[in-house]
Design an enzyme around this catalytic site. Structure first.
Site, PDB file in Angstrom:
ATOM      1  N   ASN A  48       0.840  -1.198   0.000  1.00 48.80           N
ATOM      2  CA  ASN A  48       0.000   0.000   0.000  1.00 48.80           C
ATOM      3  C   ASN A  48       0.876   1.251   0.000  1.00 48.80           C
ATOM      4  O   ASN A  48       1.954   1.282   0.605  1.00 48.80           O
ATOM      5  CB  ASN A  48      -1.008   0.010   1.159  1.00 48.80           C
ATOM      6  N   GLU A  50       0.300   5.191   0.662  1.00 50.17           N
ATOM      7  CA  GLU A  50      -0.673   6.198   1.119  1.00 50.17           C
ATOM      8  C   GLU A  50      -0.295   7.592   0.630  1.00 50.17           C
ATOM      9  O   GLU A  50       0.775   7.802   0.047  1.00 50.17           O
ATOM     10  CB  GLU A  50      -0.753   6.154   2.659  1.00 50.17           C
ATOM     11  N   CYS A  59      -3.989   0.660  -2.638  1.00 48.85           N
ATOM     12  CA  CYS A  59      -3.877  -0.566  -1.844  1.00 48.85           C
ATOM     13  C   CYS A  59      -2.814  -1.507  -2.435  1.00 48.85           C
ATOM     14  O   CYS A  59      -2.487  -1.428  -3.627  1.00 48.85           O
ATOM     15  CB  CYS A  59      -5.200  -1.312  -1.812  1.00 48.85           C
ATOM     16  N   GLU A  61      -3.015  -4.665  -3.210  1.00 47.92           N
ATOM     17  CA  GLU A  61      -3.504  -5.530  -4.289  1.00 47.92           C
ATOM     18  C   GLU A  61      -3.442  -4.811  -5.632  1.00 47.92           C
ATOM     19  O   GLU A  61      -3.047  -5.371  -6.649  1.00 47.92           O
ATOM     20  CB  GLU A  61      -4.957  -5.952  -4.037  1.00 47.92           C
ATOM     21  N   CYS A  94     -10.411  -4.879   0.094  1.00 49.90           N
ATOM     22  CA  CYS A  94     -11.444  -3.835   0.112  1.00 49.90           C
ATOM     23  C   CYS A  94     -12.281  -3.897  -1.159  1.00 49.90           C
ATOM     24  O   CYS A  94     -11.922  -4.547  -2.148  1.00 49.90           O
ATOM     25  CB  CYS A  94     -10.809  -2.454   0.296  1.00 49.90           C
ATOM     26  N   CYS A  97     -10.596  -2.776  -4.447  1.00 50.07           N
ATOM     27  CA  CYS A  97      -9.662  -3.781  -4.986  1.00 50.07           C
ATOM     28  C   CYS A  97     -10.415  -4.959  -5.591  1.00 50.07           C
ATOM     29  O   CYS A  97      -9.969  -5.529  -6.589  1.00 50.07           O
ATOM     30  CB  CYS A  97      -8.697  -4.254  -3.903  1.00 50.07           C
TER      31      CYS A  97
HETATM   32  N1  THU Z   1      -5.371  -1.466   2.326  1.00 43.29           N
HETATM   33  C1  THU Z   1      -4.821  -2.294   1.408  1.00 43.29           C
HETATM   34  O1  THU Z   1      -3.657  -2.157   1.022  1.00 43.29           O
HETATM   35  N2  THU Z   1      -5.607  -3.278   0.903  1.00 43.29           N
HETATM   36  C2  THU Z   1      -6.917  -3.491   1.248  1.00 43.29           C
HETATM   37  O2  THU Z   1      -7.563  -4.366   0.675  1.00 43.29           O
HETATM   38  C3  THU Z   1      -7.528  -2.693   2.293  1.00 43.29           C
HETATM   39  C4  THU Z   1      -6.728  -1.566   2.817  1.00 43.29           C
HETATM   40  C5  THU Z   1      -4.542  -0.381   2.874  1.00 43.29           C
HETATM   41  C6  THU Z   1      -4.983   1.001   2.478  1.00 43.29           C
HETATM   42  C7  THU Z   1      -4.454   1.844   3.620  1.00 43.29           C
HETATM   43  O3  THU Z   1      -3.111   2.212   3.317  1.00 43.29           O
HETATM   44  C8  THU Z   1      -4.445   0.912   4.812  1.00 43.29           C
HETATM   45  O4  THU Z   1      -4.586  -0.409   4.286  1.00 43.29           O
HETATM   46  C9  THU Z   1      -5.561   1.177   5.812  1.00 43.29           C
HETATM   47  O5  THU Z   1      -6.783   1.224   5.176  1.00 43.29           O
END
Ligand code: THU
Length: 141
Positions: A48, A50, A59, A61, A94, A97
């Site tokens: 991920n 940010e 994210c 994925e 999520c 994704c």
């Molecule tokens: N996140 C992911 O990388 N994948 C997911 O399927 C859900 C959330 C990350 C996004 C963010 O940087 C952190 O997790 C908290 O939401």
């Protein structure tokens, strides 16, 4: 039916675990790693990433998938995606994704969730996103 050996599953988990170490997650402090397996046994990883403008966060994925596409991979090239979070709890992908993965992964592709316990969750892509939104693809109509 897609079968992933324990050895390959172990490689996917190790790749995702390493990728999670590269996560840029200063806002949530929640690192995620992903490893995407192709039909010819290549693994693409993602973490991920940010952003101060939170909605621009990518994210793990999607990072893995976009990296694979940038390397020339496309729809139907993938057998499985494994998600790893360095935590004691399993997390599922999520909604955003799921929609992005479903564009490229076939319905029977496998999606695994792993964490720092020995537990693993696994779904078929179409279990994660039944009745997905689709548009005709130009070279498939
Ligand atoms: N996140 C992911 O990388 N994948 C997911 O399927 C859900 C959330 C990350 C996004 C963010 O940087 C952190 O997790 C908290 O939401």
């Amino acid at each position: 039916m897609i079968k992933i050996s324990d050895k390959v599953l172990g490689s996917l988990k190790e790749a995702a675990r390493q990728a999670a170490q590269n996560a840029y997650a200063p806002y949530s402090n929640f690192s995620v790693g992903a490893a995407l397996l192709t039909e010819d046994d290549v693994i693409y990883v993602g973490c991920n990433v940010e952003n101060a403008s939170f909605g621009l966060t990518n994210c793990a994925e999607r990072t893995a998938l976009y990296s694979a596409v940038a390397d020339g991979r496309g729809r139907g090239d993938f057998l499985a995606l494994l998600l790893y979070t360095p935590s004691a709890a399993l997390h599922s992908p999520c909604g955003a994704c799921r929609q992005v993965l479903a564009e490229f992964l076939a319905a029977e592709s496998l999606v695994y969730s792993t964490c720092d316990t020995d537990e693993t969750l696994v779904w078929h892509m179409d279990e994660l996103l039944p009745d997905l939104f689709e548009m005709p693809v130009a070279d498939e109509v």
